[in-house]
Structures are given as structure tokens and as C-alpha cells.
Enzyme design. Structure first.
Site: not given
Length: 153
Positions: A51, A58
Site C-alpha cells: 500500500c 496487499d
């Protein structure tokens, strides 16, 4: 012009994981079935990136389908390219579409589509889809068949 197998940089060699997603890592080889329309699918169920705001990891399940023209992606170079996203800060949309655009730039395929099925953070899964043009006719193209996120159990 594509490289012959002996000129490839990744295939057959120990490779360092890239620090960022460098499209110049991607290599192509001649399509062994020029003149025949067929589908190539890459399924990456353990894709990771970071992120750009929180630096938290992620995770996504990425599915790429393409109909080659002159060239196909050399798969080890593609794996290394994807590994470059592990420490790359970008939003889901940017990662998903950039992967597709880099492949299109490298290969100029007859058709390509990508599905980025991102696992939830903050309770919301985000799915990103893109394709270059209308789906080819008279070619078997299976559905992505990636389960929607259901949470636990």
C-alpha cells in the site's frame, strides 16, 4: 525482434528478485504457433504489493489471458517482473492496469484481458478488470472462476 533461447537473461540462470516492477525484465520469444489463434493464461494466486500510504502488504489473485500474435512472454522473466511488485507501493488499480499495459507494450497481442482480484483490507475486496478490445470470436476463453471473497467459512 525476439531473443533466441540462448540469449534470454532469466531462463536457466539464478536470478535476483527485483527491487521494483521493471518492465525491461520482461522477455519475449517467438510464438511457436503463428497463424493459429489460441489463448495463454497466467494465473498468479499469490501476487503481493505494498500500500503506498500505509506500507502494509496487499495481496491479489491475478489472472491474465492473451491471444498472442508474433511473440509470447517468457515465463521466468514474467515471474521476476511480478516479484518486483513485492516492495512496490501502488494502489490496486495501478498495479493491475500497469501489468496489462506492460505486457501489451512488449507483445502487441491480438487480445488481452486482466482480472485483479484483491483480497480485502478494511473489509472491502477490490476487483479490477481491463481488456484491450472485444473478446475474440470462435476461441475458447474460460471464465476466470475466481471465487468472490466470503470472509471466514
Amino acid at each position: 525482434m525476439s531473443k533466441s533461447n540462448k540469449d534470454l537473461n532469466a531462463l536457466g540462470y539464478k536470478s535476483k528478485i527485483p527491487d521494483f516492477p521493471d518492465k525491461h525484465i520482461l522477455e519475449k520469444v517467438d510464438n511457436p504457433k503463428i497463424g493459429l489463434d489460441y489463448l495463454i493464461r497466467f494465473t498468479c494466486p499469490e501476487f503481493t504489493s505494498i500500500c503506498p500510504v500505509t506500507s502494509q502488504p496487499d495481496f491479489a489473485h491475478i489472472v491474465i489471458d492473451y491471444v498472442p500474435s508474433q511473440f509470447i512472454v517468457e515465463s521466468k522473466s514474467f515471474k521476476l517482473y511480478l516479484l518486483g511488485y513485492r516492495n512496490h507501493g501502488a494502489f490496486h488499480e495501478d498495479c493491475t492496469i500497469s501489468i496489462a499495459q506492460d505486457i501489451v507494450e512488449l507483445l502487441s497481442p491480438k487480445w488481452l484481458r486482466i482480472g485483479g482480484y484483491w483480497y480485502p483490507r478494511g473489509g472491502i475486496p477490490i476487483d479490477i478488470f481491463w481488456q484491450t478490445s472485444e473478446q475474440p470470436k470462435n476461441l475458447f476463453i474460460p471464465i476466470h472462476n475466481v471465487d468472490n471473497y466470503r470472509g471466514r467459512g
